[in-house]
Design a protein around this motif. Structure first.
Motif, PDB file in Angstrom:
ATOM      1  N   TYR A 114      -7.208   2.583   3.205  1.00 35.63           N
ATOM      2  CA  TYR A 114      -8.718   2.893   3.099  1.00 35.63           C
ATOM      3  C   TYR A 114      -8.885   3.467   1.955  1.00 35.63           C
ATOM      4  N   LYS A 115      -8.152   4.364   1.198  1.00 35.51           N
ATOM      5  CA  LYS A 115      -8.156   4.907  -0.045  1.00 35.51           C
ATOM      6  C   LYS A 115      -7.894   4.072  -1.273  1.00 35.51           C
ATOM      7  N   ALA A 116      -6.949   3.224  -0.812  1.00 40.22           N
ATOM      8  CA  ALA A 116      -6.795   2.252  -1.920  1.00 40.22           C
ATOM      9  C   ALA A 116      -8.085   1.133  -2.190  1.00 40.22           C
ATOM     10  N   PRO A 145      -1.747   6.223  11.293  1.00 39.72           N
ATOM     11  CA  PRO A 145      -2.904   7.049  10.435  1.00 39.72           C
ATOM     12  C   PRO A 145      -2.679   7.041   9.232  1.00 39.72           C
ATOM     13  N   VAL A 146      -1.365   7.452   8.866  1.00 36.05           N
ATOM     14  CA  VAL A 146      -1.397   7.930   7.544  1.00 36.05           C
ATOM     15  C   VAL A 146      -1.307   6.488   6.750  1.00 36.05           C
ATOM     16  N   ALA A 147      -0.906   5.347   7.108  1.00 35.43           N
ATOM     17  CA  ALA A 147      -1.106   3.967   6.514  1.00 35.43           C
ATOM     18  C   ALA A 147      -2.426   3.642   6.415  1.00 35.43           C
ATOM     19  N   LYS A 148      -3.169   3.948   7.349  1.00 36.44           N
ATOM     20  CA  LYS A 148      -4.594   3.417   7.568  1.00 36.44           C
ATOM     21  C   LYS A 148      -5.316   4.242   6.373  1.00 36.44           C
ATOM     22  N   PHE A 149      -5.019   5.612   6.134  1.00 37.41           N
ATOM     23  CA  PHE A 149      -5.593   6.369   5.349  1.00 37.41           C
ATOM     24  C   PHE A 149      -5.493   5.615   3.830  1.00 37.41           C
ATOM     25  N   LEU A 150      -4.036   5.727   3.502  1.00 31.62           N
ATOM     26  CA  LEU A 150      -3.609   5.096   2.213  1.00 31.62           C
ATOM     27  C   LEU A 150      -4.165   3.872   1.941  1.00 31.62           C
TER      28      LEU A 150
END
Length: 236
Positions: free
Chosen positions: A94-96, A87-92
């Motif tokens: 998507y944020k990028a 989930p953290v990797a997905k958020f980063l």
């Protein structure tokens, strides 16, 4: 493409896979990704710990009380990766992508949100929620709740999908001291395969898998940043 159309794409993918595979929900696209995550994570762990693939290891020889610590290590590592790291990797990720796309829009003066707002049935979720409170409109409120319920469920799906992508990459790279991982063995067998019908069938399946993965992650990105839902503006 709006969220409604992307939902149609997702549902069509689920229906097509259910037609191709015979056993009900077990072969729902989400369950296929879950099974893939489990198999590849276990294969990667076996290569890392025992230098043997899931295809070659003798499970009977490692199932004993002395090896219970390995089972605990796998469960803890798998749970931490899927529940926190992904989930953290997905958020980063998507944020990028959000920052990059916003930079492109600012350079091209492309106003995606205004375009969506101007379409006949698309409306900001926040705006719809404000209108629902001001008008005491239960239908609008239900639409907002349904949007967030659907978004929450789709977050879980995209976590599973991204987990599958991550474990495919890990499994391809983790081959150690002559011990080939599951993905590496399948890749080698595919390129050496002489039966062209089976070979091309597998390539078609891989293309479908790639398309469904990209489509699901793309829809997840839209649901993360584009708070737009479909609501008929002529609805009484």
């Amino acid at each position: 493409m709006d969220n409604n159309n992307q939902e149609i794409i997702k549902n069509n993918l689920l229906e097509k896979l259910s037609l191709l595979l015979p056993i009900g929900k077990l072969f729902d696209l989400k369950y296929f990704y879950m099974l893939l995550v489990f198999i590849l994570s276990l294969d990667s762990y076996l290569i890392f710990k025992f230098r043997e693939s899931i295809l070659s290891i003798d499970f009977i020889s490692i199932i004993n009380p002395g090896n219970i610590r390995y089972l605990i290590q796998y469960i803890l590592g798998f749970s931490f990766t899927v529940a926190f790291s992904i989930p953290v990797a997905k958020f980063l990720l998507y944020k990028a992508l959000f920052v990059i796309f916003n930079a492109i829009r600012s350079l091209t003066s492309y106003k995606i949100y205004k375009q969506k707002e101007s379409s006949s049935d698309d409306i900001s979720v926040d705006r719809l929620y404000r209108e629902a409170l001001l008008e005491q409109n239960q239908y609008k409120l239900d639409t907002v709740y349904e949007y967030y319920k659907d978004k929450k469920e789709f977050d879980k799906v995209t976590n599973i999908v991204l987990s599958a992508v991550v474990f495919i990459i890990i499994d391809l790279l983790i081959s150690n001291n002559g011990a080939q991982s599951l993905c590496s063995q399948l890749k080698d067998q595919l390129f050496m395969m002489n039966n062209k019908i089976i070979k091309y069938s597998i390539f078609v399946f891989l293309c479908f898998f790639l398309y469904s993965t990209i489509a699901l992650l793309k829809t997840g990105y839209d649901k993360t940043w584009n708070y737009v839902t479909t609501y008929p503006k002529n609805k009484e």
